[in-house]
Enzyme design. Structure first.
Site, short mmCIF file in Angstrom:
data_model
loop_
_atom_site.label_atom_id
_atom_site.label_comp_id
_atom_site.label_asym_id
_atom_site.label_seq_id
_atom_site.Cartn_x
_atom_site.Cartn_y
_atom_site.Cartn_z
N GLU A 297 0.86 -1.19 0.00
CA GLU A 297 0.00 0.00 0.00
C GLU A 297 0.89 1.23 0.00
OE1 GLU A 297 -2.20 -1.37 3.32
OE2 GLU A 297 -0.82 -0.51 4.76
N GLY A 299 1.75 5.31 -0.52
CA GLY A 299 1.20 6.65 -0.47
C GLY A 299 2.17 7.66 -1.05
N ARG A 300 3.22 7.92 -0.27
CA ARG A 300 4.19 8.95 -0.64
C ARG A 300 4.78 8.76 -2.04
NH1 ARG A 300 7.32 11.45 3.25
NH2 ARG A 300 6.61 9.81 4.66
N CYS A 368 3.35 32.48 13.02
CA CYS A 368 4.01 33.11 14.16
C CYS A 368 4.84 32.09 14.93
CB CYS A 368 2.97 33.76 15.06
SG CYS A 368 2.10 35.07 14.23
#
Ligand SMILES: Cc1ncc(COP(=O)(O)O)c(C=O)c1O
Length: 445
Positions: A297, A299-300, A368
């Site tokens: 599986e 993704g990246r 910030c």
């Protein structure tokens, strides 16, 4: 990195072209112009790169052997693309499942993950008829049995195991060691206990095992060690219970090059060859016959290199003898990876993509936080100026999906490009979206 060189072509989608004016086009679209048209920050995906990577995975592992891991980047249009490419889809929450179902993704090709699936999530998954549930804990097995006892359809279940393998990656994205919140531990016998329980349960069909050792893995040897541990366990369980082991899922985790220093990362094809060979050997060693289906599986390695993020330079601050800050209009809210685990990227100016980049500067976000730095030592053209569009390549994974509204910055739009045509697949958040869930009238109104 070769100091001052233009950004490496290998860090850009393969459709990248430099036109006669030195401008970057992706899938036939002028990147600088996309920023002017759709505003910044903006996530842009090359559709051809996404599809090519799905196909490389299918070629490497076989049809029906690959899920796309939605956590890397999921929206309705991405789920549709994954369905069109004939892949399966991993979801890790009820939210990801909802997006998949809204996209019309076939539930039978969904694999449902999660270390703490709620009753509602499990009920929804069973009602939808998801193809496989990857069970992560005894509490989850109790919940599934209770739901099936109440009339839900018995699911097909894989047992997620932690094989005790240390992957060479950041500790936040390493998941295969014994000290992990995920899955059943192999070393202490709980993985075996869970598998035997599922194999004997009337409320579940035992399918096999799953393990995922981590993400952004560039050393393939870790997968071989995981395959050995899981196939040994599978062999034991098959002998103990007589249950067939239909599938062993070795997870995702193939890394991608983010910078010019990482260009020798293994390709999808190399990953496939190596993992398949190790898996077949391990199955033979541990007597797994018939051979279970090997699934993965990813993704990246599908979404990451297909995406770039576009920003506009807003201020440039030079501190002589210290550093130059080039501040852009996004930051840790659209890409939390540099601030979270020191992830490194490159930066480039798409209107002068072939220009040398002799200036070393820090690309800072607008949040910030002093830690809101996107690229600590970016190489940029010496004439970078306020108003320039700046891109960070290889930002298609875990950017959009991990984006937040920190400092109440609206999240960027997502644009897919293909054949010279851009299309907005997720619209930009508006300021009104930021108060859409707030109680706006004062108490007593
Ligand atoms: C269970 C599981 N499968 C697949 C993936 C996808 O990993 P990657 O994006 O590194 O391929 C992950 C990511 O963390 C995961 O946790």
């Amino acid at each position: 990195m070769t100091s001052g060189a233009p950004v490496a072509r290998a860090l850009l989608p393969r459709s990248a072209v430099i036109d006669e004016r030195g401008r970057l086009l992706i899938d036939g679209c002028d990147v600088d112009q996309l920023a002017r048209t759709f505003g910044t920050p903006l996530y842009v995906y090359s559709e051809t790169e996404l599809r090519a990577r799905c196909r490389e995975y299918r070629d490497a592992f076989g049809v029906d052997a690959v899920s796309y891991a939605g956590k890397a980047f999921l929206c309705v249009e991405m789920a549709r693309l994954v369905a069109e490419e004939g892949m399966h889809l991993d979801v890790a929450t009820g939210g990801e499942l909802h997006v998949a179902l809204r996209a019309g993704f076939p539930a039978a090709r969904v694999v449902f993950h999660g270390n703490n699936k709620s009753d509602d999530e499990l009920r929804g998954a069973l009602e939808a008829g998801v193809g496989r549930i990857v069970a992560d804990s005894f509490d989850e097995l109790d919940r599934i049995e209770a739901l099936v006892g109440d009339g839900a359809r018995a699911p097909r279940v894989l047992i997620r195991v932690t094989p005790g393998v240390e992957a060479h990656t950041h500790e936040y994205i390493a998941t295969g060691a014994d000290d992990s919140k995920f899955g059943f531990t192999v070393a202490n016998g709980t993985a075996r206990e869970a598998a035997v329980r599922v194999a004997k349960s009337d409320a579940m069909t035992f399918v096999g095992f799953h393990c995922h050792i981590g993400s952004q893995i560039l050393v393939l040897e870790s997968f071989a060690r995981a395959a050995a541990v899981v196939t040994e366990l599978a062999g034991e369980v098959a002998r103990d219970t007589g249950a067939p082991i239909d599938e062993i899922n070795l997870g995702g985790g193939l890394g991608v090059p983010y910078t010019a220093d990482e260009l020798d990362a293994p390709t999808i094809a190399e990953f496939g060859r190596e993992v398949r060979a190790n898996f077949t050997d391990a199955c033979a060693t541990f007597g797994l016959d018939p051979l279970p289906a090997l699934t993965v599986e990813a993704g990246r390695s599908i979404a990451g290199p297909a995406g770039i993020t576009l920003y506009t330079v807003g201020t440039i601050k030079e501190i002589p003898g210290v550093r130059t800050y080039v501040a852009v209009d996004g930051g840790m809210s659209d890409n939390p990876r540099p601030a979270t685990y020191g992830a490194e990227y490159e930066a480039a100016i798409p209107a002068r993509i072939g220009a040398r980049r002799p200036l070393v500067a820090t690309v800072a976000g607008k949040h910030c936080e002093q830690g809101d730095l996107l690229v600590r030592d970016a190489h940029l053209p010496a004439d970078v100026a306020v108003g320039d569009v700046l891109i960070t390549p290889v930002t298609g994974a875990y950017g959009y999906s991990m984006a937040s509204n920190y400092n109440l910055v609206p999240r960027p739009a997502v644009v897919f490009v293909r054949d010279g045509e851009p299309r907005v697949v997720v619209r930009r958040e508006t300021l009104d979206d930021l108060v859409a869930r707030d109680r706006l009238e004062s108490e007593g109104d």
